[in-house]
Enzyme design. Structure first.
Site, short mmCIF file in Angstrom:
data_model
loop_
_atom_site.label_atom_id
_atom_site.label_comp_id
_atom_site.label_asym_id
_atom_site.label_seq_id
_atom_site.Cartn_x
_atom_site.Cartn_y
_atom_site.Cartn_z
CG ASP A 140 -1.55 1.39 1.33
OD1 ASP A 140 -1.84 2.12 0.53
OD2 ASP A 140 -2.86 0.86 2.27
CD GLN B 114 -10.11 15.89 -4.80
OE1 GLN B 114 -10.06 16.36 -6.07
NE2 GLN B 114 -11.65 16.45 -5.15
CB SER C 142 -0.56 10.94 -16.73
OG SER C 142 -1.44 12.01 -17.04
CE1 TYR D 194 -3.07 10.18 -11.69
CE2 TYR D 194 -3.22 11.23 -13.62
CZ TYR D 194 -3.07 10.44 -12.99
OH TYR D 194 -2.53 9.22 -13.74
CB VAL E 111 0.99 18.92 -8.61
CG1 VAL E 111 1.82 19.35 -7.87
CG2 VAL E 111 -0.28 19.98 -9.41
CB THR F 17 -8.44 2.53 -15.91
OG1 THR F 17 -8.20 3.86 -15.56
CG2 THR F 17 -6.89 1.79 -17.06
#
Length: 314
Positions: free
Chosen positions: A89, A138, A174, A227, A229, A260
């Site tokens: 994890d 977040q 990404s 996401y 960054v 996905t």
């Protein structure tokens, strides 16, 4: 010069079986589904590799490995995929340490580390999986998981990578982490500096979280994407690791917008297509034949669709 992986790839002649005692070990985090599972499928089908699936949920990892093996048999080929019997994890230091200890005891080496596991709040509830999470909350979760978790996994497995004759780290990034998301020239210069260190990069990532939480991030040149960054940080980390470990191949790769769970299967690409470039990076040979001049190690680069992609995406 733009590097095309297909021109550099040398795939060994397949062996008759999987009995080779010196098979290479490829560890794929988040390998129980999506792009990670397809990376494990592609690598595990290569006769010289064992694909080790690491996941938070051991049962899901085992199920994925069994599916890959069974599907390979149905297709008339072997897929050597196994699941770690211990969880990994990204937010749990103990699980990362336990996973590294298990791999050391069981295999003694890691030849390829694919850092694929990540979280993305495409939806504030992760499409019904968690309670509503506002943007300001977040940031901490995303950066802690995607950046700091990946960093800790990499550092924990570095000793095993150093035991490999041809070690490589493949960081799944990404287009969301492209340089142009930064609205500050000074931030852009810090992230792209050849002098950037891991401690300073960690400071920058923590600054983003703090600035999001106090609402000042846009005024200070940060984007409205946690996401993005996190993946910006992964690409920067890739470049640092490549400088620190010139004996390794350390690259980042954009798999594209794949269908996905992360995006509720709203992507446009099949995960198998997104897995192709990471697979090529895992197999690419680093040296020439005996008597030939040794090839330059391909490292510190970002790839998309089998070719080098500038961080600017321009």
């Amino acid at each position: 010069m733009c590097i095309t992986l297909l021109l550099l790839l040398t795939i060994p002649v397949p062996a008759a079986s999987f009995s080779t005692p010196t098979k290479k070990i490829a560890l794929i985090t988040g390998g129980n589904k999506g792009v990670g599972k397809e990376i494990a499928r592609r690598i595990g089908t290569e006769p010289d590799f064992t694909a080790v699936i690491a996941s938070r949920n051991v049962d899901l990892g085992r199920k994925a490995a069994n599916e890959l093996v069974s599907h390979g048999q149905q297709e008339g080929c072997q897929c050597d995929a196994v699941a770690l019997p211990v969880p990994l994890d990204l937010t749990d230091t103990v699980s990362i340490s336990n996973a590294a200890r298990y791999v050391e005891k069981e295999y003694g080496v890691v030849d390829v580390l694919v850092n694929n596991a990540a979280i993305c709040f495409n939806d504030p509830t992760l499409y019904g999986k968690v309670e509503y999470t506002p943007f300001e909350k977040q940031a901490g979760i995303t950066i802690r998981t995607n950046f700091f978790g990946t960093l800790e996994v990499t550092q924990s497995f570095l000793p095993l990578l150093k035991k490999s004759s041809s070690p490589r780290i493949i960081n799944v990034a990404s287009a969301a982490g492209r340089l142009s998301i930064l609205r500050s020239q000074s931030l852009m210069e810090e992230f792209t500096s050849e002098e950037l260190t891991i401690p300073h990069l960690c400071t920058l990532m923590n600054q983003f979280v703090s600035h999001v939480e106090d609402g000042s991030h846009t005024a200070k040149g940060w984007p409205n994407t946690c996401y993005g960054v996190s993946k910006l940080g992964i690409i920067a980390l890739t470049r640092i690791l490549a400088r620190q470990h010139p004996e390794m191949m350390v690259n980042s790769v954009d798999p594209g917008y794949c269908k996905t769970d992360q995006n509720d299967h709203r992507g446009v690409l099949d995960p198998a297509d997104g897995a192709y470039t990471p697979y090529l990076l895992a197999l690419m040979e680093t040296g020439g034949e005996e008597g030939e001049e040794e090839e330059e190690v391909v490292s510190g680069l970002h790839f998309y669709e089998e070719a080098e992609m500038p961080w600017s995406y321009q």
